[in-house]
Design a protein around this motif. Sequence first.
Motif, short mmCIF file in Angstrom:
data_model
loop_
_atom_site.label_atom_id
_atom_site.label_comp_id
_atom_site.label_asym_id
_atom_site.label_seq_id
_atom_site.Cartn_x
_atom_site.Cartn_y
_atom_site.Cartn_z
N ASP A 189 23.02 28.60 14.19
CA ASP A 189 21.69 27.98 14.29
C ASP A 189 21.70 26.47 14.11
OD1 ASP A 189 22.34 28.34 11.52
OD2 ASP A 189 20.22 28.05 11.02
N TYR A 191 23.00 22.98 15.75
CA TYR A 191 23.61 22.40 16.95
C TYR A 191 24.83 21.57 16.58
CZ TYR A 191 24.11 19.74 21.27
OH TYR A 191 24.60 19.17 22.42
N LEU A 207 23.84 28.25 20.69
CA LEU A 207 22.83 27.98 19.67
C LEU A 207 21.81 29.11 19.64
CD1 LEU A 207 21.61 25.85 17.66
CD2 LEU A 207 20.15 25.13 19.57
N ALA A 209 18.13 29.91 18.37
CA ALA A 209 16.91 29.23 17.92
C ALA A 209 15.83 30.30 17.76
CB ALA A 209 16.49 28.18 18.93
N ARG A 210 15.66 30.75 16.55
CA ARG A 210 14.72 31.85 16.28
C ARG A 210 13.30 31.31 16.13
NH1 ARG A 210 17.17 36.61 15.05
NH2 ARG A 210 19.41 36.58 14.56
N TYR A 212 11.56 29.17 17.96
CA TYR A 212 11.21 27.83 18.39
C TYR A 212 12.05 27.46 19.61
CZ TYR A 212 15.55 25.85 16.51
OH TYR A 212 16.86 25.56 16.27
N THR A 213 11.63 26.44 20.32
CA THR A 213 12.36 25.96 21.49
C THR A 213 12.98 24.61 21.16
OG1 THR A 213 10.81 27.06 22.99
CG2 THR A 213 12.18 25.31 23.92
N PRO A 214 14.29 24.53 21.07
CA PRO A 214 14.93 23.27 20.71
C PRO A 214 14.86 22.26 21.85
CG PRO A 214 16.58 24.89 21.28
CD PRO A 214 15.26 25.61 21.31
N VAL A 221 21.33 28.45 24.90
CA VAL A 221 20.46 28.70 23.75
C VAL A 221 19.90 30.12 23.89
CG1 VAL A 221 18.38 28.00 22.51
CG2 VAL A 221 19.81 26.26 23.62
#
Length: 238
Positions: A189, A191, A207, A209-210, A212-214, A221
């Motif tokens: 989680d 980067y 990556l 990303a639980r 949310y949008t990075p 992702v």
Amino acid sequence: MMTLAREIKAVFFDFGGTLAEEAVARDAWIWARLRDRGVERELEAVQKALAVARTWHKDHQPRYGAGVDDQHRYWTWWYEGLLRQLGVGGDRCPLAEWLWETQTVPHRLYLDTRLALETMRGRGWRLGVISNWDNLELEQVLGDLEVGEFFEVVLPSALAGYAKPRPEIFERALQMIGAQPTEAAHVGDSYNADVRGARGVGMQGVLIARGYTPEGVDGPVVGSLVEVPGVLEGGAGD
């Protein structure tokens, strides 16, 4: 969702934020540990003291290595400072030592973890864990969560003597599991620590990303671990 075309033989995972999450708020956990030893303070007072203590990390933590002796020395110093911040007098060392020994917060698996591990093991992939973990309890934690059987390699930074994103911890994990960098992937989680660290030795980084949008992330992702097999096998569309 970006997909990959490499032939994967081994998949490593970060632990916290990837396979599992803390089941108890860390501030409340430390507050309860203090109460167990007779340090009666309001939770708000402990939270304020912790906020101050956490500012010390930037200046002091880089002075220590990632090995268990280094982390033991650092964290007992840190807990002594926390106790001083809370107005605890006398010899604070024994209590600081005890707080270090009992600092591991209970964890719970994410709902997708077991299914994803079963799926990946069913594909014949060898699985491991690479985690910035300050003591040697990680294998026990995984066992308590009933997923220890999935992992051939469990490498906390305290054992490796290096923390992610340092290349040495990834290189040691690859050696332990018997895979070349181009045959392996690492899912996490962070980067910087997980994705860029893995790429630094030639591994593929994914990556997770639980919720949310990075932004500004170069590479694959996923929002759930169950998406990882499709990404690694290149079986899903962009």
